[in-house]
Design an enzyme around this catalytic site. Sequence first.
Site, PDB file in Angstrom:
ATOM      1  N   CYS A 139       0.837  -1.211   0.000  1.00  2.25           N
ATOM      2  CA  CYS A 139       0.000   0.000   0.000  1.00  2.25           C
ATOM      3  C   CYS A 139       0.873   1.263   0.000  1.00  2.25           C
ATOM      4  O   CYS A 139       1.649   1.488  -0.912  1.00  2.25           O
ATOM      5  CB  CYS A 139      -0.958  -0.050   1.186  1.00  2.25           C
ATOM      6  SG  CYS A 139      -2.302   1.152   1.128  1.00  2.25           S
ATOM      7  N   ILE A 140       0.784   2.093   1.037  1.00  2.00           N
ATOM      8  CA  ILE A 140       1.566   3.328   1.112  1.00  2.00           C
ATOM      9  C   ILE A 140       2.946   3.103   1.728  1.00  2.00           C
ATOM     10  O   ILE A 140       3.813   3.992   1.678  1.00  2.00           O
ATOM     11  CB  ILE A 140       0.788   4.411   1.918  1.00  2.00           C
ATOM     12  CG1 ILE A 140       1.410   5.805   1.749  1.00  2.00           C
ATOM     13  CG2 ILE A 140       0.705   4.024   3.401  1.00  2.00           C
ATOM     14  CD1 ILE A 140       1.409   6.313   0.327  1.00  2.00           C
TER      15      ILE A 140
END
Length: 221
Positions: A139-140
């Site tokens: 994800c991030i």
Amino acid sequence: MTKKKRIGVLLSGCGVYDGSEIHESVLLLLAVDRAGAEALCFAPNAPQRAVVNHLTGEEAAGERRNILVESARIARGKIRPIGDLRASEVDALILPGGFGAAKNLSDFASCGARCAVHSEVKRVIREIHAAGKPLGFICIAPAVAARVLGEERPKLTIGADPATAKALQEMGAEHVACGAQEIVEDPEKKIVSTPAYMLGKGIAEVADGIEKLVRRILAMA
């Protein structure tokens, strides 16, 4: 009897808006277990930068929580401070996403490409990388990788968001666009990433990418 591979899982709290994304974290732990490996959970023993009401999405003014204590909810209490982790203890390290990666493990959420990474998180990533062991970012979380290892120009993905991709590139990473069900691999540097909820339309798509990441990390370990 073959010894189980040990995969460090670095959590950042509990909940998408102020900690580790719960779906991603649980899917990661499930994939590691199903692959026959052992997950060892860690988190910084430090205050969260913010506490968010996940029902309203609003910050809970005046409320304080500890990253390690909140992460213990996901780990069912079996978790240790990141300061205890040494590269020799694990065969690889994986970071799930959630805003905690951009608020608690780093300040990427507020500072973007000028961000700083928690000192113990930086130490652990560098030590594991220097030991030639694989790293996974979901994800991030690739933003943390870009800040810590950007001088090596690692190939990373956060999916396809132009502004976030630009920030990763400013930190030195080579961003590669990628779908939620796929992974981006930098085989030379033993780094694997997947977009998960940066792009995923549902938990099944996110699970596909995380399972592929775990399989590849274990193959490298």
